[in-house]
Motif scaffolding. Structure first.
Motif, PDB file in Angstrom:
ATOM      1  N   GLN A 261      87.937 -45.883  25.567  1.00  0.00           N
ATOM      2  CA  GLN A 261      89.331 -46.123  25.974  1.00  0.00           C
ATOM      3  C   GLN A 261      89.244 -46.850  27.404  1.00  0.00           C
ATOM      4  O   GLN A 261      90.012 -47.058  28.024  1.00  0.00           O
ATOM      5  N   ALA A 262      87.970 -46.832  27.991  1.00  0.00           N
ATOM      6  CA  ALA A 262      87.859 -47.296  29.397  1.00  0.00           C
ATOM      7  C   ALA A 262      87.981 -48.951  29.314  1.00  0.00           C
ATOM      8  O   ALA A 262      87.217 -49.703  28.489  1.00  0.00           O
ATOM      9  N   LEU A 263      88.720 -49.342  30.434  1.00  0.00           N
ATOM     10  CA  LEU A 263      88.693 -50.680  30.680  1.00  0.00           C
ATOM     11  C   LEU A 263      87.351 -51.439  30.719  1.00  0.00           C
ATOM     12  O   LEU A 263      86.724 -52.391  30.488  1.00  0.00           O
ATOM     13  N   LEU A 264      86.521 -50.675  31.544  1.00  0.00           N
ATOM     14  CA  LEU A 264      84.949 -50.926  31.705  1.00  0.00           C
ATOM     15  C   LEU A 264      84.365 -51.189  30.444  1.00  0.00           C
ATOM     16  O   LEU A 264      83.689 -52.380  30.190  1.00  0.00           O
ATOM     17  N   TYR A 265      84.614 -50.382  29.567  1.00  0.00           N
ATOM     18  CA  TYR A 265      83.940 -50.740  28.107  1.00  0.00           C
ATOM     19  C   TYR A 265      84.563 -51.908  27.433  1.00  0.00           C
ATOM     20  O   TYR A 265      83.802 -52.926  26.970  1.00  0.00           O
ATOM     21  N   ALA A 266      85.734 -52.127  27.302  1.00  0.00           N
ATOM     22  CA  ALA A 266      86.318 -53.066  26.768  1.00  0.00           C
ATOM     23  C   ALA A 266      86.180 -54.394  27.244  1.00  0.00           C
ATOM     24  O   ALA A 266      86.123 -55.486  26.795  1.00  0.00           O
ATOM     25  N   MET A 267      85.705 -54.525  28.792  1.00  0.00           N
ATOM     26  CA  MET A 267      85.306 -55.883  29.205  1.00  0.00           C
ATOM     27  C   MET A 267      84.014 -56.108  29.054  1.00  0.00           C
ATOM     28  O   MET A 267      83.462 -57.128  29.549  1.00  0.00           O
ATOM     29  N   LEU A 268      83.183 -54.934  28.825  1.00  0.00           N
ATOM     30  CA  LEU A 268      81.633 -55.368  28.657  1.00  0.00           C
ATOM     31  C   LEU A 268      81.253 -55.253  27.208  1.00  0.00           C
ATOM     32  O   LEU A 268      80.021 -55.990  26.975  1.00  0.00           O
TER      33      LEU A 268
ATOM     34  N   PRO B  30      73.200 -59.426  23.787  1.00  0.00           N
ATOM     35  CA  PRO B  30      73.730 -58.340  22.618  1.00  0.00           C
ATOM     36  C   PRO B  30      75.217 -57.494  23.022  1.00  0.00           C
ATOM     37  O   PRO B  30      75.507 -57.511  24.227  1.00  0.00           O
ATOM     38  N   ALA B  31      75.750 -57.218  21.875  1.00  0.00           N
ATOM     39  CA  ALA B  31      77.311 -56.608  22.051  1.00  0.00           C
ATOM     40  C   ALA B  31      77.209 -55.563  23.355  1.00  0.00           C
ATOM     41  O   ALA B  31      78.130 -55.434  24.173  1.00  0.00           O
ATOM     42  N   LYS B  32      76.426 -54.784  23.187  1.00  0.00           N
ATOM     43  CA  LYS B  32      76.111 -53.470  24.110  1.00  0.00           C
ATOM     44  C   LYS B  32      75.322 -53.766  25.217  1.00  0.00           C
ATOM     45  O   LYS B  32      74.946 -53.014  26.079  1.00  0.00           O
TER      46      LYS B  32
ATOM     47  N   ALA C 228      72.714 -51.080  27.983  1.00  0.00           N
ATOM     48  CA  ALA C 228      73.342 -50.900  29.064  1.00  0.00           C
ATOM     49  C   ALA C 228      74.564 -50.282  28.771  1.00  0.00           C
ATOM     50  O   ALA C 228      74.880 -49.315  29.468  1.00  0.00           O
ATOM     51  N   LEU C 229      75.314 -50.598  27.659  1.00  0.00           N
ATOM     52  CA  LEU C 229      76.528 -49.841  27.497  1.00  0.00           C
ATOM     53  C   LEU C 229      76.371 -48.383  26.960  1.00  0.00           C
ATOM     54  O   LEU C 229      77.308 -47.586  27.179  1.00  0.00           O
ATOM     55  N   ASP C 230      75.346 -48.095  26.429  1.00  0.00           N
ATOM     56  CA  ASP C 230      75.059 -46.664  26.037  1.00  0.00           C
ATOM     57  C   ASP C 230      74.694 -45.754  27.128  1.00  0.00           C
ATOM     58  O   ASP C 230      75.102 -44.556  27.182  1.00  0.00           O
ATOM     59  N   LEU C 231      74.000 -46.551  28.125  1.00  0.00           N
ATOM     60  CA  LEU C 231      73.834 -45.627  29.315  1.00  0.00           C
ATOM     61  C   LEU C 231      75.119 -45.290  30.261  1.00  0.00           C
ATOM     62  O   LEU C 231      75.428 -44.269  30.618  1.00  0.00           O
ATOM     63  N   LEU C 232      75.817 -46.562  30.390  1.00  0.00           N
ATOM     64  CA  LEU C 232      77.304 -46.331  31.165  1.00  0.00           C
ATOM     65  C   LEU C 232      78.355 -45.288  30.159  1.00  0.00           C
ATOM     66  O   LEU C 232      78.757 -44.593  30.879  1.00  0.00           O
ATOM     67  N   GLY C 233      78.076 -45.405  28.960  1.00  0.00           N
ATOM     68  CA  GLY C 233      79.131 -44.551  28.140  1.00  0.00           C
ATOM     69  C   GLY C 233      78.490 -43.128  28.339  1.00  0.00           C
ATOM     70  O   GLY C 233      79.377 -42.016  28.427  1.00  0.00           O
TER      71      GLY C 233
ATOM     72  N   ASN D 264      90.442 -59.682  23.906  1.00  0.00           N
ATOM     73  CA  ASN D 264      90.822 -61.063  23.944  1.00  0.00           C
ATOM     74  C   ASN D 264      90.945 -61.359  25.691  1.00  0.00           C
ATOM     75  O   ASN D 264      91.744 -62.191  26.165  1.00  0.00           O
ATOM     76  N   ARG D 265      89.661 -61.035  26.243  1.00  0.00           N
ATOM     77  CA  ARG D 265      89.869 -61.267  27.694  1.00  0.00           C
ATOM     78  C   ARG D 265      88.230 -61.782  27.843  1.00  0.00           C
ATOM     79  O   ARG D 265      87.496 -61.360  27.048  1.00  0.00           O
ATOM     80  N   PRO D 266      88.084 -62.150  28.846  1.00  0.00           N
ATOM     81  CA  PRO D 266      86.436 -62.899  29.099  1.00  0.00           C
ATOM     82  C   PRO D 266      85.560 -61.774  29.335  1.00  0.00           C
ATOM     83  O   PRO D 266      85.982 -60.809  29.976  1.00  0.00           O
ATOM     84  N   ALA D 267      84.403 -61.812  28.695  1.00  0.00           N
ATOM     85  CA  ALA D 267      83.515 -60.739  28.688  1.00  0.00           C
ATOM     86  C   ALA D 267      82.672 -60.914  30.166  1.00  0.00           C
ATOM     87  O   ALA D 267      82.545 -61.913  30.771  1.00  0.00           O
ATOM     88  N   MET D 268      82.536 -59.744  30.629  1.00  0.00           N
ATOM     89  CA  MET D 268      81.940 -59.492  31.929  1.00  0.00           C
ATOM     90  C   MET D 268      80.198 -59.288  31.684  1.00  0.00           C
ATOM     91  O   MET D 268      79.758 -58.701  30.775  1.00  0.00           O
ATOM     92  N   PRO D 269      79.432 -59.685  32.573  1.00  0.00           N
ATOM     93  CA  PRO D 269      79.734 -60.569  33.863  1.00  0.00           C
ATOM     94  C   PRO D 269      80.533 -61.581  33.260  1.00  0.00           C
ATOM     95  O   PRO D 269      79.931 -62.486  32.375  1.00  0.00           O
ATOM     96  N   LEU D 270      81.149 -62.282  34.008  1.00  0.00           N
ATOM     97  CA  LEU D 270      82.100 -63.621  33.704  1.00  0.00           C
ATOM     98  C   LEU D 270      80.868 -64.791  33.610  1.00  0.00           C
ATOM     99  O   LEU D 270      80.283 -64.863  34.304  1.00  0.00           O
ATOM    100  N   GLY D 271      81.152 -65.598  32.682  1.00  0.00           N
ATOM    101  CA  GLY D 271      80.421 -66.559  32.362  1.00  0.00           C
ATOM    102  C   GLY D 271      79.390 -66.022  31.147  1.00  0.00           C
ATOM    103  O   GLY D 271      78.123 -66.743  30.821  1.00  0.00           O
TER     104      GLY D 271
END
Ligand code: HEC
Length: 220
Positions: A176-183, A206-208, A76-81, A193-200
């Protein structure tokens, strides 16, 4: 008396003649003029088919019914990236490399948007991002609307429904995207050091994020 004789004679002569004509007629219809009696043969098979010939392919059911278009597979993160790095266009297709190394093509509407608006994508039982970050930005968590292209671009912190909030797409620089940092969450923990999305989100995602079917492979 003469009349009666004539009638009897007529019958005696006429009947055999009719019988002979009839027999000849039947023979002629059945055998024609060349003595091959195919016409009299019983027709081959029954005229009304009792069974449909089994020459048609078996009807397809379930998942086989509609031939699935070939898909690529990507985290998912590679697609968003790939989408963000290509300038996060709404309708322009973009390229990404799938898990098997194929150069695949995707677009926002068919491939990217579902990561935000569909439940159960990031893990079984996952809420859609839009459960919390929905169109009513004044009420939505972080005053952010992830339900539409415009909302994603507008970003977070739109407490008064400002058209532009905090950019979550890093201005096109994915890492550098906040979206990346949260996901991006190895073992369920973000690196900021913030909760990973989706919350919960559970630690075993997997990390990505999950590998999903997206885009289409290059034409053969
Ligand atoms: C159950 C509610 C919920 C869901 C679902 C949810 N989020 Fe969040 N989101 C939050 C909360 C709460 C925060 C604030 C987290 C914190 O305290 O740092 C947040 C913060 C964020 C932020 C940071 C915004 C900012 O400016 O600080 C981003 C980006 C984000 N979420 C993206 C997503 C994405 C993408 C999804 C879906 C994959 C998602 N969220 C699903 C509740 C949710």
């Amino acid at each position: 008396m003469k009349d009666l004789k004539a009638i009897i004679l007529g019958i005696l002569v006429g009947l055999p003649v009719l019988v002979i004509l009839f027999a000849f007629g039947v023979y002629y219809l059945g055998c024609g003029t060349n003595n091959t009696c195919y016409g009299a043969a019983a027709p081959l098979g029954t005229p009304i088919p009792t069974l449909i010939p089994a020459s048609l392919p078996a009807p397809k059911v379930g998942a086989d019914a509609a031939p699935l278009k070939p898909r690529c597979h990507v985290a998912a993160l590679d697609l968003l990236g790939a989408w963000v790095s290509a300038g996060y266009q709404e309708t322009e297709p973009f390229h990404f490399t799938d898990v098997t190394g194929l150069d695949c093509t995707a677009n926002f509407k068919d491939d990217v948007q579902m990561l935000f608006i569909t439940p159960n994508v990031w893990y079984d039982g996952a809420p859609a991002c839009t459960t919390c970050h929905y169109a009513d930005v004044i009420k939505a968590t972080k005053n952010m609307d992830l339900s539409s292209y415009a909302g994603i671009l507008a970003g977070s912190g739109r407490a008064n429904a400002e058209p532009k909030g905090n950019d979550i797409l890093g201005g096109g620089t994915w890492d550098q995207a906040l979206l990346y940092a949260m996901l991006y969450a190895p073992d369920g923990k973000t690196t900021i050091n913030r909760p990973a999305m989706p919350l919960g989100r559970p630690a075993n995602v997997p990390a990505k994020g999950p590998v999903i079917a997206a885009g289409i492979p290059p034409a053969q």
